[in-house]
Design a protein around this motif. Structure first.
Motif, PDB file in Angstrom:
ATOM      1  N   ILE A  87       0.859  -1.186   0.000  1.00 44.91           N
ATOM      2  CA  ILE A  87       0.000   0.000   0.000  1.00 44.91           C
ATOM      3  C   ILE A  87       0.892   1.232   0.000  1.00 44.91           C
ATOM      4  CG2 ILE A  87      -1.740   1.303   1.277  1.00 44.91           C
ATOM      5  CD1 ILE A  87      -2.758  -1.329   2.393  1.00 44.91           C
ATOM      6  N   VAL A  88       0.721   2.063  -1.001  1.00 47.49           N
ATOM      7  CA  VAL A  88       1.482   3.308  -1.120  1.00 47.49           C
ATOM      8  C   VAL A  88       0.527   4.464  -0.862  1.00 47.49           C
ATOM      9  CG1 VAL A  88       2.997   4.699  -2.559  1.00 47.49           C
ATOM     10  CG2 VAL A  88       2.936   2.217  -2.854  1.00 47.49           C
ATOM     11  N   ILE A  89       0.824   5.237   0.142  1.00 45.48           N
ATOM     12  CA  ILE A  89      -0.017   6.388   0.494  1.00 45.48           C
ATOM     13  C   ILE A  89       0.804   7.654   0.284  1.00 45.48           C
ATOM     14  CG2 ILE A  89      -1.364   7.505   2.319  1.00 45.48           C
ATOM     15  CD1 ILE A  89      -1.689   4.730   3.589  1.00 45.48           C
ATOM     16  N   THR A  90       0.327   8.547  -0.530  1.00 46.97           N
ATOM     17  CA  THR A  90       1.064   9.769  -0.873  1.00 46.97           C
ATOM     18  C   THR A  90       0.251  11.010  -0.530  1.00 46.97           C
ATOM     19  OG1 THR A  90       0.172   9.685  -3.127  1.00 46.97           O
ATOM     20  CG2 THR A  90       2.311   8.642  -2.761  1.00 46.97           C
ATOM     21  N   THR A 164      -3.726   9.951  -0.852  1.00 47.87           N
ATOM     22  CA  THR A 164      -4.156   8.986  -1.860  1.00 47.87           C
ATOM     23  C   THR A 164      -3.501   7.645  -1.579  1.00 47.87           C
ATOM     24  OG1 THR A 164      -4.345  10.730  -3.529  1.00 47.87           O
ATOM     25  CG2 THR A 164      -4.253   8.463  -4.325  1.00 47.87           C
ATOM     26  N   ALA A 165      -4.314   6.594  -1.544  1.00 45.11           N
ATOM     27  CA  ALA A 165      -3.809   5.246  -1.270  1.00 45.11           C
ATOM     28  C   ALA A 165      -3.995   4.364  -2.499  1.00 45.11           C
ATOM     29  CB  ALA A 165      -4.525   4.638  -0.073  1.00 45.11           C
ATOM     30  N   ARG A 166      -2.955   3.617  -2.850  1.00 41.64           N
ATOM     31  CA  ARG A 166      -3.020   2.666  -3.959  1.00 41.64           C
ATOM     32  C   ARG A 166      -2.403   1.348  -3.514  1.00 41.64           C
ATOM     33  NH1 ARG A 166      -1.100   7.484  -6.197  1.00 41.64           N
ATOM     34  NH2 ARG A 166      -2.492   8.492  -7.721  1.00 41.64           N
ATOM     35  N   VAL A 167      -2.965   0.256  -4.015  1.00 43.88           N
ATOM     36  CA  VAL A 167      -2.456  -1.067  -3.699  1.00 43.88           C
ATOM     37  C   VAL A 167      -1.702  -1.592  -4.914  1.00 43.88           C
ATOM     38  CG1 VAL A 167      -3.010  -3.435  -3.033  1.00 43.88           C
ATOM     39  CG2 VAL A 167      -4.362  -1.531  -2.130  1.00 43.88           C
ATOM     40  N   THR A 168      -0.440  -1.930  -4.708  1.00 46.64           N
ATOM     41  CA  THR A 168       0.382  -2.443  -5.798  1.00 46.64           C
ATOM     42  C   THR A 168       1.111  -3.697  -5.318  1.00 46.64           C
ATOM     43  OG1 THR A 168       2.061  -1.838  -7.444  1.00 46.64           O
ATOM     44  CG2 THR A 168       2.357  -0.961  -5.217  1.00 46.64           C
ATOM     45  N   GLY A 169       2.195  -4.043  -5.978  1.00 45.44           N
ATOM     46  CA  GLY A 169       2.899  -5.269  -5.631  1.00 45.44           C
ATOM     47  C   GLY A 169       2.224  -6.486  -6.252  1.00 45.44           C
ATOM     48  N   PRO A 170       2.671  -7.696  -5.895  1.00 41.74           N
ATOM     49  CA  PRO A 170       2.106  -8.920  -6.481  1.00 41.74           C
ATOM     50  C   PRO A 170       0.592  -9.019  -6.347  1.00 41.74           C
ATOM     51  CG  PRO A 170       4.111  -9.424  -5.265  1.00 41.74           C
ATOM     52  CD  PRO A 170       3.812  -7.983  -4.994  1.00 41.74           C
ATOM     53  N   ALA A 171       0.057  -8.641  -5.182  1.00 47.19           N
ATOM     54  CA  ALA A 171      -1.392  -8.732  -4.991  1.00 47.19           C
ATOM     55  C   ALA A 171      -2.127  -7.738  -5.880  1.00 47.19           C
ATOM     56  CB  ALA A 171      -1.744  -8.488  -3.523  1.00 47.19           C
ATOM     57  N   GLY A 416      -5.074  -0.189 -20.412  1.00 52.75           N
ATOM     58  CA  GLY A 416      -6.021   0.742 -19.795  1.00 52.75           C
ATOM     59  C   GLY A 416      -5.558   1.150 -18.414  1.00 52.75           C
ATOM     60  N   SER A 417      -6.475   1.685 -17.637  1.00 50.11           N
ATOM     61  CA  SER A 417      -6.143   2.178 -16.303  1.00 50.11           C
ATOM     62  C   SER A 417      -5.793   1.022 -15.376  1.00 50.11           C
ATOM     63  CB  SER A 417      -7.317   2.966 -15.714  1.00 50.11           C
ATOM     64  OG  SER A 417      -8.458   2.138 -15.598  1.00 50.11           O
ATOM     65  N   SER A 418      -4.889   1.297 -14.436  1.00 45.53           N
ATOM     66  CA  SER A 418      -4.449   0.268 -13.500  1.00 45.53           C
ATOM     67  C   SER A 418      -3.992   0.932 -12.215  1.00 45.53           C
ATOM     68  CB  SER A 418      -3.306  -0.557 -14.098  1.00 45.53           C
ATOM     69  OG  SER A 418      -2.665  -1.330 -13.104  1.00 45.53           O
ATOM     70  N   SER A 419      -4.701   0.642 -11.131  1.00 44.98           N
ATOM     71  CA  SER A 419      -4.317   1.191  -9.836  1.00 44.98           C
ATOM     72  C   SER A 419      -2.969   0.638  -9.398  1.00 44.98           C
ATOM     73  CB  SER A 419      -5.387   0.855  -8.793  1.00 44.98           C
ATOM     74  OG  SER A 419      -5.014   1.325  -7.518  1.00 44.98           O
ATOM     75  N   ALA A 420      -2.708  -0.648  -9.689  1.00 46.92           N
ATOM     76  CA  ALA A 420      -1.429  -1.247  -9.314  1.00 46.92           C
ATOM     77  C   ALA A 420      -0.281  -0.588 -10.065  1.00 46.92           C
ATOM     78  CB  ALA A 420      -1.455  -2.748  -9.594  1.00 46.92           C
ATOM     79  N   ARG A 421      -0.499  -0.266 -11.353  1.00 46.72           N
ATOM     80  CA  ARG A 421       0.550   0.400 -12.128  1.00 46.72           C
ATOM     81  C   ARG A 421       0.803   1.801 -11.571  1.00 46.72           C
ATOM     82  NH1 ARG A 421      -1.833   1.227 -17.062  1.00 46.72           N
ATOM     83  NH2 ARG A 421      -1.519  -0.973 -17.582  1.00 46.72           N
ATOM     84  N   ASP A 422      -0.262   2.514 -11.255  1.00 48.81           N
ATOM     85  CA  ASP A 422      -0.098   3.847 -10.667  1.00 48.81           C
ATOM     86  C   ASP A 422       0.618   3.767  -9.325  1.00 48.81           C
ATOM     87  OD1 ASP A 422      -1.479   4.813 -12.848  1.00 48.81           O
ATOM     88  OD2 ASP A 422      -3.407   4.944 -11.803  1.00 48.81           O
ATOM     89  N   GLY A 423       0.299   2.725  -8.564  1.00 47.44           N
ATOM     90  CA  GLY A 423       0.962   2.545  -7.277  1.00 47.44           C
ATOM     91  C   GLY A 423       2.441   2.261  -7.434  1.00 47.44           C
ATOM     92  N   GLN A 424       2.802   1.470  -8.441  1.00 44.65           N
ATOM     93  CA  GLN A 424       4.221   1.178  -8.666  1.00 44.65           C
ATOM     94  C   GLN A 424       4.972   2.432  -9.095  1.00 44.65           C
ATOM     95  OE1 GLN A 424       5.609  -2.611 -10.396  1.00 44.65           O
ATOM     96  NE2 GLN A 424       6.492  -1.378 -12.053  1.00 44.65           N
ATOM     97  N   VAL A 425       4.319   3.275  -9.913  1.00 42.40           N
ATOM     98  CA  VAL A 425       4.956   4.543 -10.307  1.00 42.40           C
ATOM     99  C   VAL A 425       5.207   5.407  -9.075  1.00 42.40           C
ATOM    100  CG1 VAL A 425       4.627   6.690 -11.574  1.00 42.40           C
ATOM    101  CG2 VAL A 425       4.009   4.508 -12.637  1.00 42.40           C
ATOM    102  N   ALA A 426       4.190   5.502  -8.203  1.00 44.08           N
ATOM    103  CA  ALA A 426       4.349   6.293  -6.981  1.00 44.08           C
ATOM    104  C   ALA A 426       5.431   5.700  -6.083  1.00 44.08           C
ATOM    105  CB  ALA A 426       3.015   6.357  -6.237  1.00 44.08           C
ATOM    106  N   LEU A 427       5.486   4.375  -6.036  1.00 43.13           N
ATOM    107  CA  LEU A 427       6.504   3.716  -5.217  1.00 43.13           C
ATOM    108  C   LEU A 427       7.901   4.073  -5.727  1.00 43.13           C
ATOM    109  CD1 LEU A 427       6.470   1.612  -2.844  1.00 43.13           C
ATOM    110  CD2 LEU A 427       6.845  -0.142  -4.579  1.00 43.13           C
TER     111      LEU A 427
END
Length: 731
Positions: A87-90, A164-171, A416-427
């Motif tokens: 979980i990446v929170i920015t 803003t919270a995003r869930v990334t990683g394997p899950a 298309g859109s991807s919360s996990a991809r956005d989270g990895q960018v933020a990470l």
């Protein structure tokens, strides 16, 4: 010499095979009831495929792969098979103490969510003060497609405004894949069936016939799914969303193509014979050989995938082969039974009218309409046509050199859109890019420090930690000075967890874990550890992707030549010739090369795709060559049949004229069904959809219409060498 009876010979009223009345009623009724039962039982399994399928990439690696062995051992160190969610929170500005406290409370509350398994890490602030990351272990058996959005929803409602919270990683990426594949049962099937129905209505200009043909395809799919589901439940087969989508499309397309072939024969026989029973038997006799030959060729090509190291490839072979078997069975049993019961009514409002004169084999080929005129035009200048066509196709093949099929980042698998991809960018913006998906290195306990030093010397590794049970976070940092304490000042150094004399090191990558640079780091680490003589196993998400790409490239180099040899041998036995099969395979390979070349240019310059999976050329080849040979089989079996009566040259012209309409319709149906794969926003499936759909159209309208007939005409009787047909005169 009198013309023999049969599909191409004269038949008259009252002639043809007679079937006892009891069998004329019993056999169709039993066949229809059996298929109704199979479809009724198998239909509900469409909504249950996810019970026996998995999209875990590691599950499809061979057991000997290093990443597979690492994953099997890693669970022994953590005591859990949980899937990590990051979980990446920015925030827009430096996070305040109040915001950090709210983040702690919000993430701790996630412990009450069903599916969260194990201890949630405390928030880890970034050096720039603009973000925190939290590690949440999720149950490996949970539905991540529902669980990950639930976590994001819980956080969005609990966190203060401005965060803003995003869930990334394997899950996170697994949840993205699950959401993308969610449309297979509904959207994909709906689009494919609608496309086929429209084409059938245009082709037949009938009300009932398109529905009968489409029902045949659906019954075949239901029966195939029923068997495949139980085999997967018994762990005999592995299923994934990718395999499921290809199965659906392949069965619908193949069953419809085989049905088109039978319907064309049956309609012709209803014009030649008055009794529908005799027309049914004769039509079946003329259809069984090309359908079995075509289906057998496709099955043989698909079963070559069993040679694959990747289980995602090796399991697709038998799954798709089962689908083709049921497609053939439905087209040769269910469809004839339904059409026998319906008779000429099935073609309403354009009933085939009985006309004995249509049995006259001496009718000019131009009487076959537009395809008769095309065949006659090809016969005028065959050498010019095949040479020009081959040159154009060869030029198209040059584009294949631009296809970048060496793998794509996991973050680009979903379009298309991807919360996990956005989270990895933020990470990557606030932490080391590889945070959350470390390289896992399992080494002997005595090699712990030496292995750590070697990892830290690599520019691709930011930091190293070791799994430790007595550490609050479950791991402790390792530096060149040894294992460090992780706790209040003065705390003792954590003790590494030792399992069977081994320890688990985790190296945080400086690059994104799904990048080419990260994969190169894994290669370098494996080489360096091996050079030093350490008994080390390197795994993790990056290693899994690397091993998958390597295995896929190996499969491609092995399977493509095997498929060519197998199909060539089958064609030689079918056509009783050596030269004709070589010509057919060569033209199909040329067609595939052109399709791949055009696809490479479109992928790179139109869609701007980041590349392609190494399996894309392999799948494209297997489907295009196996399915493309289908149409050549339909054509050449009819050409051989006509050549027995009219000679080699006239046989080619008549074969093209007679089969042109049905083969073109079949090509349009198959292209439309594969194009339907593009509605699933998975890069791999979209690319396969384009390559196969374009390749089938190219094969239908160019290769089978111009190149193959022109070559056959130019070669003359020699094309049937060494069979007696190459030396005999027509009857």
């Amino acid at each position: 010499m009198p013309t023999p009876p049969g599909p191409s010979g004269p038949t008259h009223r009252g002639s043809g095979p007679r079937v006892p009345r009891a069998l004329r009623i019993l056999i169709p009724a039993v066949l229809i009831l059996v298929w109704l039962a199979a479809a009724g039982i198998g239909g509900p399994y469409f909504g249950r495929v996810d019970e026996v399928s998995s999209n875990d990439r590691t599950a499809y690696l061979p057991d000997s792969a290093e990443a597979t062995r690492a994953q099997a051992l890693a669970g022994d160190f953590s005591g859990s098979d949980a899937i990590p969610a990051i979980i990446v929170i920015t925030g827009e500005q430096d996070l305040t103490e109040d915001q950090l406290g709210a983040i702690t409370d919000a993430t701790e509350a996630l412990d009450d969510v069903d599916g969260v398994e194990g201890e949630i890490s405390p928030p880890i602030p970034s050096e720039d003060g603009l973000a925190v990351q939290v590690f949440v272990p999720l149950d490996a058996d949970a539905d991540l497609g529902d669980l990950v959005p639930q976590l994001e929803e819980e956080l969005s409602s609990d966190l203060p405004a401005g965060l803003t919270a995003r869930v990334t990683g394997p899950a996170g990426f697994s949840a993205d894949l699950g959401a993308a594949f969610a449309g297979i049962d509904g959207l994909l099937l709906g689009v494919a069936l609608a496309a086929v129905l429209i084409i059938l209505v245009i082709v037949y200009r009938s009300v009932l016939l398109p529905l009968i043909v489409l029902s045949t395809s659906m019954f075949a799919l239901c029966a195939a799914l029923l068997l495949i589901w139980h085999l997967a439940a018994a762990d005999v087969l592995l299923l994934s969303g990718q395999t499921q989508g290809i199965l659906f499309i392949l069965v619908i397309g193949a069953a419809t193509d085989y049905s088109l072939l039978y319907v064309a024969r049956y309609r012709d026989e209803l014009r030649r014979q008055q009794r529908k029973g005799a027309a049914t038997v004769t039509a079946l006799r003329g259809t069984v050989e090309p359908v079995l030959a075509s289906g057998g060729t496709v099955i043989a090509g698909l079963l070559c995938l069993l040679l694959s190291d990747l289980k995602s490839n090796s399991t697709l072979g038998p799954v798709a082969a089962i689908g083709i078997v049921f497609a053939m069975l439905a087209a040769l049993t269910l469809l004839p039974a339904i059409l026998y019961v319906a008779g000429r009514v099935a073609f309403w409002p354009r009933h085939p009218v009985y006309d004995p004169s249509t049995s006259d084999v001496s009718l000019p080929v131009l009487d076959h309409g537009v395809w008769g005129r095309i065949a006659t035009a090809v016969a005028r200048r065959p050498r010019t046509i095949w040479m020009l066509t081959a040159i154009v196709l060869a030029v198209g093949c040059a584009g294949a050199l631009q296809l970048k099929a060496d793998g794509v980042p996991q973050s680009d698998l979903v379009i298309g859109s991807s919360s996990a991809r956005d989270g990895q960018v933020a990470l990557g913006e606030h932490f080391p890019a590889g945070a959350g998906s470390p390289v896992q290195v399992i080494v002997d306990e005595e090699d712990l420090q030496a292995s750590t030093d070697l990892l830290l010397q690599d520019d691709g590794i930011d930091s190293v930690s070791v799994t430790a049970e007595d550490s609050p976070s479950g791991s402790a940092p390792v530096t060149a000075d040894g294992v460090q304490a992780q706790g209040p000042p003065g705390s003792p150094a954590a003790s590494p967890t030792v399992v069977d004399g081994r320890v688990l090191l985790q190296g945080t990558l400086t690059d994104a874990p799904d990048s080419a640079a990260a994969e190169q780091t894994v290669r370098d680490l494996r080489a360096a550890l091996g050079h030093e003589g350490f008994t080390a196993i390197v795994g993790g998400e990056t290693a899994t992707a690397l091993d998958t790409n390597d295995a896929s490239a190996h499969d491609r180099a092995l399977i493509i030549p095997v498929v060519l040899v197998v199909i060539l041998l089958i064609l030689m036995m079918l056509l009783r010739s050596v030269l004709a099969p070589i010509m057919l395979v060569a033209t199909t390979v040329l067609s595939f090369g052109t399709a791949l070349g055009v696809a490479a240019l479109v992928f790179q310059h139109v869609f701007a795709f980041p590349g392609a999976d190494p399996a894309v050329p392999l799948y494209g080849f297997v489907f295009l060559v196996a399915l493309g040979i289908d149409y050549n089989i339909f054509l050449m079996t009819r050409v051989r049949e006509e050549a027995l009566h009219h000679g080699a040259r006239e046989g080619v012209v008549r074969g093209l004229a007679v089969t042109g309409g049905v083969i073109t319709s079949a090509g349009l149906v198959l292209a439309a069904t594969f194009a339907a794969l593009s509605v699933i926003p998975i890069l791999f499936l979209v690319q396969i959809a384009f390559i196969v759909a374009f390749g089938v159209l190219l094969d239908t309208f160019v290769v089978r219409t111009l190149l193959v007939p022109a070559l056959a005409l130019d070669l003359g009787r020699a094309i049937w060498w060494p069979s007696r047909l190459s030396r005999r005169t027509p009857r």
